[in-house]
Design a protein around this motif. Structure first.
Motif, PDB file in Angstrom:
ATOM      1  N   ASP A 256     -22.521  -2.900 -31.072  1.00  0.00           N
ATOM      2  CA  ASP A 256     -23.427  -1.799 -30.698  1.00  0.00           C
ATOM      3  C   ASP A 256     -23.524  -1.562 -29.208  1.00  0.00           C
ATOM      4  O   ASP A 256     -24.384  -0.815 -28.740  1.00  0.00           O
ATOM      5  N   GLY A 257     -22.633  -2.188 -28.451  1.00  0.00           N
ATOM      6  CA  GLY A 257     -22.512  -1.822 -27.038  1.00  0.00           C
ATOM      7  C   GLY A 257     -23.467  -2.491 -26.071  1.00  0.00           C
ATOM      8  O   GLY A 257     -23.252  -2.404 -24.869  1.00  0.00           O
ATOM      9  N   ASP A 258     -24.512  -3.187 -26.556  1.00  0.00           N
ATOM     10  CA  ASP A 258     -25.451  -3.795 -25.612  1.00  0.00           C
ATOM     11  C   ASP A 258     -24.791  -4.917 -24.826  1.00  0.00           C
ATOM     12  O   ASP A 258     -24.289  -5.876 -25.409  1.00  0.00           O
ATOM     13  N   VAL A 259     -24.797  -4.806 -23.519  1.00  0.00           N
ATOM     14  CA  VAL A 259     -24.269  -5.900 -22.703  1.00  0.00           C
ATOM     15  C   VAL A 259     -25.385  -6.363 -21.779  1.00  0.00           C
ATOM     16  O   VAL A 259     -26.395  -5.671 -21.627  1.00  0.00           O
ATOM     17  N   GLY A 260     -25.226  -7.518 -21.174  1.00  0.00           N
ATOM     18  CA  GLY A 260     -26.277  -8.016 -20.291  1.00  0.00           C
ATOM     19  C   GLY A 260     -26.070  -9.476 -19.990  1.00  0.00           C
ATOM     20  O   GLY A 260     -25.051 -10.066 -20.361  1.00  0.00           O
ATOM     21  N   VAL A 261     -27.041 -10.048 -19.313  1.00  0.00           N
ATOM     22  CA  VAL A 261     -26.894 -11.412 -18.859  1.00  0.00           C
ATOM     23  C   VAL A 261     -28.218 -12.144 -19.076  1.00  0.00           C
ATOM     24  O   VAL A 261     -29.270 -11.508 -19.059  1.00  0.00           O
ATOM     25  N   PHE A 262     -28.158 -13.436 -19.354  1.00  0.00           N
ATOM     26  CA  PHE A 262     -29.412 -14.197 -19.445  1.00  0.00           C
ATOM     27  C   PHE A 262     -29.173 -15.629 -18.964  1.00  0.00           C
ATOM     28  O   PHE A 262     -28.048 -16.135 -19.024  1.00  0.00           O
ATOM     29  N   PRO A 263     -30.238 -16.249 -18.441  1.00  0.00           N
ATOM     30  CA  PRO A 263     -30.056 -17.589 -17.857  1.00  0.00           C
ATOM     31  C   PRO A 263     -29.950 -18.682 -18.910  1.00  0.00           C
ATOM     32  O   PRO A 263     -30.520 -18.569 -19.994  1.00  0.00           O
ATOM     33  N   LEU A 264     -29.212 -19.711 -18.566  1.00  0.00           N
ATOM     34  CA  LEU A 264     -29.112 -20.895 -19.422  1.00  0.00           C
ATOM     35  C   LEU A 264     -29.509 -22.073 -18.556  1.00  0.00           C
ATOM     36  O   LEU A 264     -29.087 -22.156 -17.405  1.00  0.00           O
TER      37      LEU A 264
END
Ligand SMILES: Nc1ncnc2c1ncn2[C@@H]1O[C@H](COP(=O)(O)OP(=O)(O)OP(=O)(O)O)[C@@H](O)[C@H]1O
Length: 684
Positions: A611-619
């Motif tokens: 569905d095209g959602d891209v992004g970044v999140f911390p680990l």
């Protein structure tokens, strides 16, 4: 397995909470064996056994012809006279068929003699035909005999269980019927299928009888437990699920039956047989798998209708199983509001025969029209949550971006050298595996022992070195996960790896393969002079495998050498653009330690075809548990993100089987709990 009861039964029933009185298998202590049990097993981990040279159906036929062994071509097996029983005089065609009691699986070459129950590999068969080794019989295994301890336990439970109608208190029998949705199932049906009730465990008991219905090989207990407004079912099998190969209902099948309805639960088989009179069998582990060892028992049927359940996962499983059974003889009952699972249909007063008549043929040519697809499209639209795949328990941010883990996709994963790719992907795959996703690991760089140690630590969410007394407990639970390892190490040819994966899909119904990492397949390529072309070829092979087998492949690829202070991008994946073009998802483990200090990592979703959602999140890495799951202090931040997206207010699903909580608080809390088996998922 836990299944939420659906349908219109009264659900406000007070049931005892499971407490101290329950033993290890969830049975009352008086019935469970005493101290925690250790069994010696040769392999602590289920390593995948693949024949050195996989055999093809053509080779099997050629071999039989060359040896003058007559055979008949069946749906999934070849039938031949068994060398393990005395030859019968062959009088007529029927006599010949009856004496052809050896079934050889056309895909793996494994055989089963239905008369003596001898079984073994293709090599075992050849050795016995050629009189090599220790003679014809020693080379093969007799069908796994139950361990003595197991058979005593089975007998003890069976003897204490009673038919429902023999319960002293009619109220108790009525309560049990209500709990299990059996109010419309007659005593006669329960009697025919030999179903009993174990009072101390408040469980139904389904027997696994030997062919001929004489010996007792095992049992399945189905317990019911109140949870909020609903009732959960929990299954326990003896022997353990991996070897519980019972097709429930087999003693009632006659040799002359040519049509069959296959269900995923014993209760559904009772309902179906009672209301249609048709032969019916229930799979031992529901929609989780169809072990090839069962295929010989299904050879006699010219038509098989698969009616596995009322959700998208059951539909997916039915399509996969039909491939193994030969799609030309299979029809599938499509889940739908007017087509619930058989027991629910019976309880709602629907006509089960009418529903069976709507079954769709599983087989179609390679060109389809929208007419054939429209029902599939409708299914996806009306069950958006399940169409998005299985959600991670430990990585709610991954759910936010990718929505879930879906079959048939290719995920490419990259990150700088030594950044923790293996460690992360291990937890990501483990999370899915604990939810019943049958997983195959190809770890070419680190040994399976080391990998399993990392996974076990992540599973227990803590260092086991300091609590060795708990090792057995965790290892026992870990062992029951549907997790397999390829035994390769170092360079391998892509052909061998794909053959192994194919074998695993067939034998263990694998739906997620992790390859760590692609560089280990490049050395043996004939194209190795051109490494980029070699990589493109390999990526193409994995892509094709994922699509053809409806299996998710997660492929770790090293990045090309870049400046250390630069972030990676999709274009940083080693090789041409082929890998990112072919991939459905691209994940990058970003190491920003130069900016943020050691230990800090980010996961970037840089491609998401669904569905095209891209992004970044911390680990944040936890060195003692080797986990990357979101630490509790990020709760507020994540909750805000969820609120912004309107997801936090979304209610958990209606309680359908296979649904997982969407509420972010729930996921976060789970992230740092030791991984308890998820009650809504198959417990194996
Ligand atoms: N965020 C982190 N911070 C500190 N140490 C980490 C982190 N992630 C993983 N590690 C540790 O770093 C070591 C290497 O991790 P891992 O093998 O997962 O890296 P990799 O990226 O797969 O390596 P390679 O590039 O060699 O394939 C392991 O000992 C692991 O426990």
């Amino acid at each position: 397995m836990w299944v939420l009861l659906r349908g219109g039964y009264p659900l406000r029933i007070l049931l005892p909470l499971r407490g101290e009185w329950m033993g290890r298998r969830g049975l009352p202590r008086s019935l469970a064996p005493g101290p925690p049990r250790r069994r010696y097993r040769k392999e602590a981990l289920p390593a995948l056994e693949v024949p050195v040279l996989p055999v093809t159906a053509t080779e099997i036929r050629q071999y039989l012809r060359a040896r003058g062994i007559p055979f008949q071509d069946g749906h999934s097996c070849l039938r031949a006279p068994s060398p393990f029983v005395k030859a019968l005089p062959l009088k007529d065609q029927n006599g010949a068929t009856a004496s052809f009691s050896l079934f050889i699986d056309k895909t793996t070459g494994r055989f089963l003699c239905m008369t003596s129950l001898a079984e073994g590999s293709w090599e075992d068969f050849q050795a016995s035909v050629e009189g090599r080794g220790d003679g014809a019989r020693e080379g093969v295994l007799l069908s796994e005999a139950p361990e003595v301890e197991d058979s005593e336990e089975v007998r003890r439970i069976w003897d204490r269980a009673v038919p429902l109608w023999e319960l002293p208190e009619p109220e108790e029998a009525q309560l049990a019927r209500v709990m299990f949705g059996l109010t419309r199932v007659t005593d006669d049906t329960l009697r025919r299928f030999n179903v009993r009730y174990l009072r101390p465990a408040r469980s139904l008991v389904f027997p696994w009888l030997s062919p001929g219905g004489l010996g007792l090989r095992g049992l399945k207990l189905l317990g019911a437990e109140g949870q909020g407004d609903g009732v959960h079912y929990k299954e326990t099998t003896i022997p353990r699920p991996g070897v519980y190969h019972n097709l429930f209902g087999l003693p009632l099948i006659s040799r002359r039956d040519v049509e069959l309805v296959l269900t995923s639960r014993e209760l559904d088989s009772l309902a179906l047989n009672q209301s249609t009179g048709l032969p019916t069998l229930a799979l031992p582990r529901g929609t989780a798998c169809l072990p090839p060892a069962l295929l010989p028992y299904l050879e006699q049927f010219r038509r098989i209708v698969l009616w596995l359940g009322d959700d998208l996962r059951s539909w997916e499983a039915a399509k996969l199983f039909a491939r193994k059974l030969n799609p030309k003889r299979c029809s599938l009952v499509r889940p739908g509001d007017r087509q619930p699972r058989p027991l629910e249909a019976l309880n709602r007063g629907l006509s089960l025969s009418r529903i069976l008549r709507t079954a769709l043929p599983a087989w179609h040519k390679s060109i389809v029209s929208f007419r054939q697809l429209r029902e599939e499209v409708l299914g996806e639209l009306s069950d958006v949550e399940q169409a998005a795949g299985i959600r991670w328990n430990r990585f709610p941010d991954l759910n936010r971006l990718l929505k879930g883990h879906r079959k048939g996709e290719l995920t490419v994963f990259t990150g700088p050298t030594g950044s923790g790719k293996t460690t992360f992907i291990s937890e990501y795959a483990l999370d899915l595996c604990t939810q019943g996703v049958n997983t195959l690991w190809g770890s070419f760089e680190i040994s399976n022992v080391r990998l399993a140690r990392v996974m076990l630590t992540q599973f227990a969410v803590g260092r086991l070195e300091e609590q060795l007394d708990k090792y057995d407990e965790w290892a026992d639970r870990f062992e029951d996960l549907p997790l397999y390892f390829m035994t390769f190490h170092g360079q391998q040819s892509i052909r061998t790896v794909i053959d192994t994966m194919q074998h695993a899909v067939y034998v263990y119904d694998i739906c997620h393969v992790v390859i760590d990492n692609l560089q280990f397949m490049m050395g043996h390529e004939p194209l190795s002079t051109d490494r980029i072309a070699a990589q493109d070829y390999i990526v193409g092979a994995f892509r094709k495998f994922a699509t053809d087998n409806s299996c998710h492949v997660t492929l770790v690829i090293h990045p090309r050498k870049e400046d250390d202070d630069k972030e990676l991008q999709t274009a940083s994946i080693f090789g041409s653009a082929k890998a990112s073009q072919e991939a459905d998802n691209v994940l990058i483990l970003q190491d920003r330690k130069l900016v943020t200090g050691p230990g800090k990592r980010y996961l970037q979703v840089s491609k998401n075809r669904f569905d095209g959602d891209v992004g970044v999140f911390p680990l944040e890495f936890n060195k003692s548990s080797l986990t990357f799951s979101i630490p509790p202090k990020s709760k507020a931040r994540l909750k805000k993100v969820k609120d912004d997206n309107g997801l936090a207010t979304k209610k958990p699903s209606s309680g359908k089987k296979g649904a997982v909580p969407q509420n972010s608080e729930t996921c976060l809390d789970q992230a740092h709990q030791p991984c308890q088996p998820d009650p809504s998922k198959p417990s194996r």
